[in-house]
Design an enzyme around this catalytic site. Structure first.
Site, PDB file in Angstrom:
ATOM      1  N   ARG A   1       0.815  -1.225   0.000  1.00 19.79           N
ATOM      2  CA  ARG A   1       0.000   0.000   0.000  1.00 19.79           C
ATOM      3  C   ARG A   1       0.846   1.271   0.000  1.00 19.79           C
ATOM      4  O   ARG A   1       0.345   2.353  -0.205  1.00 19.79           O
ATOM      5  CB  ARG A   1      -0.972  -0.014   1.167  1.00 19.79           C
ATOM      6  CG  ARG A   1      -0.408   0.233   2.536  1.00 19.79           C
ATOM      7  CD  ARG A   1      -1.533   0.745   3.418  1.00 19.79           C
ATOM      8  NE  ARG A   1      -2.462  -0.357   3.659  1.00 19.79           N
ATOM      9  CZ  ARG A   1      -2.686  -0.892   4.867  1.00 19.79           C
ATOM     10  NH1 ARG A   1      -2.059  -0.403   5.922  1.00 19.79           N
ATOM     11  NH2 ARG A   1      -3.532  -1.881   5.023  1.00 19.79           N
TER      12      ARG A   1
ATOM     13  N   LYS B   1       2.994 -18.460   7.204  1.00 26.36           N
ATOM     14  CA  LYS B   1       2.406 -18.756   8.489  1.00 26.36           C
ATOM     15  C   LYS B   1       2.126 -17.449   9.225  1.00 26.36           C
ATOM     16  O   LYS B   1       2.722 -16.448   8.850  1.00 26.36           O
ATOM     17  CB  LYS B   1       3.313 -19.656   9.309  1.00 26.36           C
ATOM     18  CG  LYS B   1       4.640 -18.978   9.729  1.00 26.36           C
ATOM     19  CD  LYS B   1       5.378 -19.811  10.714  1.00 26.36           C
ATOM     20  CE  LYS B   1       5.048 -19.408  12.127  1.00 26.36           C
ATOM     21  NZ  LYS B   1       5.959 -18.450  12.736  1.00 26.36           N
TER      22      LYS B   1
ATOM     23  N   ASP C   1       6.072 -23.776   5.485  1.00 26.39           N
ATOM     24  CA  ASP C   1       6.696 -23.913   6.803  1.00 26.39           C
ATOM     25  C   ASP C   1       8.184 -23.978   6.501  1.00 26.39           C
ATOM     26  O   ASP C   1       8.667 -24.983   5.973  1.00 26.39           O
ATOM     27  CB  ASP C   1       6.231 -25.201   7.492  1.00 26.39           C
ATOM     28  CG  ASP C   1       6.815 -25.302   8.890  1.00 26.39           C
ATOM     29  OD1 ASP C   1       8.010 -25.014   9.058  1.00 26.39           O
ATOM     30  OD2 ASP C   1       6.070 -25.654   9.818  1.00 26.39           O
ATOM     31  N   HIS C   2       8.904 -22.925   6.822  1.00 29.37           N
ATOM     32  CA  HIS C   2      10.273 -22.862   6.299  1.00 29.37           C
ATOM     33  C   HIS C   2      11.180 -23.933   6.897  1.00 29.37           C
ATOM     34  O   HIS C   2      12.241 -24.209   6.356  1.00 29.37           O
ATOM     35  CB  HIS C   2      10.863 -21.447   6.424  1.00 29.37           C
ATOM     36  CG  HIS C   2      11.373 -21.107   7.790  1.00 29.37           C
ATOM     37  ND1 HIS C   2      10.552 -20.694   8.799  1.00 29.37           N
ATOM     38  CD2 HIS C   2      12.622 -21.127   8.318  1.00 29.37           C
ATOM     39  CE1 HIS C   2      11.276 -20.453   9.886  1.00 29.37           C
ATOM     40  NE2 HIS C   2      12.531 -20.711   9.627  1.00 29.37           N
TER      41      HIS C   2
ATOM     42  N   GLU D   1      16.265 -20.763  20.925  1.00 28.42           N
ATOM     43  CA  GLU D   1      16.684 -19.502  20.303  1.00 28.42           C
ATOM     44  C   GLU D   1      17.229 -18.574  21.376  1.00 28.42           C
ATOM     45  O   GLU D   1      16.686 -18.523  22.478  1.00 28.42           O
ATOM     46  CB  GLU D   1      15.487 -18.815  19.638  1.00 28.42           C
ATOM     47  CG  GLU D   1      14.913 -19.581  18.480  1.00 28.42           C
ATOM     48  CD  GLU D   1      13.842 -18.761  17.783  1.00 28.42           C
ATOM     49  OE1 GLU D   1      14.180 -18.083  16.811  1.00 28.42           O
ATOM     50  OE2 GLU D   1      12.686 -18.782  18.247  1.00 28.42           O
TER      51      GLU D   1
ATOM     52  N   HIS E   1       6.655 -25.633  13.088  1.00 28.23           N
ATOM     53  CA  HIS E   1       8.011 -26.146  12.910  1.00 28.23           C
ATOM     54  C   HIS E   1       8.291 -27.428  13.713  1.00 28.23           C
ATOM     55  O   HIS E   1       8.803 -28.403  13.188  1.00 28.23           O
ATOM     56  CB  HIS E   1       9.045 -25.085  13.294  1.00 28.23           C
ATOM     57  CG  HIS E   1       8.827 -23.752  12.633  1.00 28.23           C
ATOM     58  ND1 HIS E   1       8.305 -23.628  11.375  1.00 28.23           N
ATOM     59  CD2 HIS E   1       9.061 -22.485  13.058  1.00 28.23           C
ATOM     60  CE1 HIS E   1       8.244 -22.341  11.052  1.00 28.23           C
ATOM     61  NE2 HIS E   1       8.683 -21.631  12.061  1.00 28.23           N
TER      62      HIS E   1
ATOM     63  N   LYS F   1      12.428 -18.708  23.620  1.00 25.80           N
ATOM     64  CA  LYS F   1      13.203 -17.513  23.263  1.00 25.80           C
ATOM     65  C   LYS F   1      14.126 -17.187  24.435  1.00 25.80           C
ATOM     66  O   LYS F   1      13.819 -17.506  25.585  1.00 25.80           O
ATOM     67  CB  LYS F   1      12.266 -16.321  23.059  1.00 25.80           C
ATOM     68  CG  LYS F   1      11.267 -16.506  21.924  1.00 25.80           C
ATOM     69  CD  LYS F   1      11.844 -16.080  20.602  1.00 25.80           C
ATOM     70  CE  LYS F   1      10.795 -16.105  19.517  1.00 25.80           C
ATOM     71  NZ  LYS F   1      11.398 -16.164  18.174  1.00 25.80           N
TER      72      LYS F   1
HETATM   73  C1  BG6 Z   1       9.655 -18.204  12.715  1.00 23.76           C
HETATM   74  C2  BG6 Z   1       9.141 -17.679  14.016  1.00 23.76           C
HETATM   75  O1  BG6 Z   1       8.668 -18.954  12.055  1.00 23.76           O
HETATM   76  O2  BG6 Z   1      10.777 -19.034  12.939  1.00 23.76           O
HETATM   77  C3  BG6 Z   1      10.235 -16.931  14.752  1.00 23.76           C
HETATM   78  O3  BG6 Z   1       8.042 -16.821  13.787  1.00 23.76           O
HETATM   79  C4  BG6 Z   1      11.476 -17.772  14.885  1.00 23.76           C
HETATM   80  O4  BG6 Z   1       9.781 -16.505  16.027  1.00 23.76           O
HETATM   81  C5  BG6 Z   1      11.874 -18.360  13.550  1.00 23.76           C
HETATM   82  O5  BG6 Z   1      12.518 -16.952  15.386  1.00 23.76           O
HETATM   83  C6  BG6 Z   1      12.993 -19.373  13.714  1.00 23.76           C
HETATM   84  O6  BG6 Z   1      13.483 -19.746  12.459  1.00 23.76           O
HETATM   85  P1  BG6 Z   1      14.976 -20.223  12.271  1.00 23.76           P
HETATM   86  O7  BG6 Z   1      15.041 -20.625  10.842  1.00 23.76           O
HETATM   87  O8  BG6 Z   1      15.860 -19.075  12.623  1.00 23.76           O
HETATM   88  O9  BG6 Z   1      15.164 -21.373  13.222  1.00 23.76           O
END
Ligand code: BG6
Length: 514
Positions: free
Chosen positions: A61, A171, A200-201, A239, A264, A364
């Site tokens: 936008r 997501k 979902d990466h 993390e 994940h 986290k």
């Molecule tokens: C994301 C989450 O999908 O994955 C984040 O929203 C998270 O909170 C991240 O930090 C972690 O991805 P990766 O690839 O760094 O393990």
């Protein structure tokens, strides 16, 4: 379905080259597009996976122009890309394919304009009309945007000859079972399930895909892969990051259970525990993952009380630096009860896994970034080494390191050299860095290319998302019936709340130290 009449398609597929198409990125001014998507597309183009003719249209936008978008994306690619451009020319060639579409995601007019713009690009660039839409926007726009795409007739019908249309959705896909189903119903108004690619990466990560290779391309592990030999499985995604400045607002509405576990961690769990698929085609693979999730029964409130632990970090220190607690982060409610840590004990109710607890945890502001799966084997049935009690002998552990330090190791007992029979735990170790010279592509490169080629194996299907939410929603409901949690309950820079240990009351290993 892609155009079956295209005789060149087989060759393209073998070399994994996408067909000529236009890629529309909704939310192009956001973080995801800048940090991941455009750099991934740039690398795909560099490595020859994009066709001679393709176009990228960024939709947002903001009052930007083609030039402004190119400038911003050039800077983003230079900052975040896995590889650097060889020359300014290379970057210019890539950016010449990028153009901007200004519009609102809930405004029908904007989509009519987008349609005209796409048709114009397709005409001048002689593109066949294949379109990939990528929804990299805030989740509240997923439903209106897909409806608008349908209404503006931007979508070619599925399973028809002629150009294809596909949709990649980021997501979170919903925030509980009900909203996920609702969203699905909306998206299905514009698109057929076969056109929808829910991302979902974690499935794009090399190490996650390697779980499939490890389990099903080898014959020596699978016979042991069951409750007879495996005592427990621990899956950790730790993390050290907190809210990274601006993520607090999103995270307040998500929490660790929705943000990480529903997607994940469940994906990793599914790949570790599922049965062997008949083949790796999208339906066979996803059928097995859904079957596995169906073997995890949603918890009763009683089970939620005994088999889940949630936490939230307070102030603490990481690598010697003082860090704020979650409630002190930007855009976070100072009385927030959002969880930044979750640990679960899950039972997979099928023949293979009867009685094997699956422990999963994520958080986290833990001491470091480390994701791994530890498969912990049972003790030998009888101890023959005189001076070694059963407790001294360490169990065999198969460790799949997802990140960092990617690899797999197997620990076992060996005789320490000397005149006595003394045991020592040793390791066989495979490391990606040492075994393979070439650097792995980013998860988004793999997933974008799969989407462009039309391979949905590494994307989640509607029934999979649905089942994952059923399990998660039962936990959310259980938590809602419990007294408000006494947060914060772990210091930043520690391994989470002590209460997580109680999930392990009957296993001697405790949580693995990472
Ligand atoms: C994301 C989450 O999908 O994955 C984040 O929203 C998270 O909170 C991240 O930090 C972690 O991805 P990766 O690839 O760094 O393990």
């Amino acid at each position: 379905m892609t155009n079956p009449a295209n005789p060149l398609r087989e060759g393209l597929l073998a070399r994994r080259i996408a067909e000529p198409c236009t890629i529309v990125v909704f939310g192009v001014t956001g973080d995801l597009a800048r940090r991941k998507l455009l750099p991934a597309l740039f690398n795909l183009a560099r490595d020859g996976h994009l066709p001679q003719s393709f176009a990228i249209v960024g939709f947002s936008r903001r009052d930007w122009t083609d030039e402004k978008l190119r400038e911003e994306m050039g800077a983003a690619i230079r900052e975040h890309s896995r590889t650097r451009p060889d020359s300014d020319r290379e970057m210019e060639d890539f950016l010449a394919r990028v153009s901007y579409a200004r519009g609102d995601l809930d405004d029908a007019e904007s989509f009519v304009r987008l349609k005209t713009q796409l048709e114009e690009i397709e005409r001048t660039d002689r593109l066949p009309g294949n379109r990939m839409f990528y929804l990299a926007t805030a989740p509240e726009f997923f439903a209106p945007a897909t409806e608008m795409m349908g209404a503006a007739k931007l979508v070619h019908p599925a399973n028809a000859d002629g150009p294809w249309t596909r949709l990649i959705v980021e997501k979170p896909f919903g925030r509980d079972l009900e909203s996920a189903r609702e969203l699905n119903a909306h998206v299905r108004q514009g698109f057929d399930e076969s056109q929808i690619y829910r991302i979902d990466h974690y499935l794009g990560k090399e190490t996650t895909q390697n779980i499939l290779a490890f389990r099903f391309a080898n014959s020596i592990f699978e016979p042991l892969w069951n409750s007879r030999y495996i005592e427990q499985v621990q899956i950790t995604v730790a993390e050290s990051l907190g809210m990274e400045g601006r993520r607090g607002q999103y995270y307040e509405t998500a929490g660790a259970l929705r943000d990480m576990v529903q997607n994940h961690l469940f994906q990793v769990l599914s790949l570790i525990a599922m049965e062997a698929p008949a083949s790796l085609d999208a339906e066979s693979l996803r059928d097995e993952k859904v079957r596995l999730l169906r073997a995890i029964r949603p918890m009763t409130p009683q089970e939620v009380a005994t088999c889940t632990v949630r936490g939230q970090y307070g102030p603490g220190s990481l690598s010697g630096t003082a860090v704020k607690g979650y409630r002190g982060e930007e855009l976070v409610d100072p009385k927030s009860v959002t969880e930044t840590y979750v640990a679960l004990r899950l039972a997979v109710r099928n023949w293979r896994w009867r009685g094997v607890p699956f422990f999963i945890r994520t958080g986290k502001r833990l001491p470091k970034r480390a994701s791994e799966v530890a498969v912990i084997f049972r003790h030998p049935p009888h101890q023959v080494f005189e001076d070694t009690s059963m407790e001294d002998a360490r169990q065999n552990v198969l460790l799949i390191r997802i990140q960092p330090d990617e690899g797999i190791s197997l620990s076992f007992e060996a005789k320490r050299p000397g005149l006595k029979m003394n045991l020592q735990n040793v390791k066989m170790d495979f490391r990606y860095g040492r075994s393979f010279g070439n650097p792995a592509p980013e998860a988004y490169e793999r997933l974008l290319l799969d989407g462009l080629i039309g391979d949905a194996s590494l994307f989640t299907r509607a029934d999979e998302v649905d089942r994952a939410w059923e399990i998660i929603t039962a936990i959310q409901k259980g938590w809602a019936q419990m007294p408000a949690p006494d947060f914060p309950n772990y210091d930043a820079g520690t391994w989470g709340p002590e209460a997580a240990d109680r999930l392990m009351h009957d296993v001697e290993t405790g949580w693995r130290r990472l």
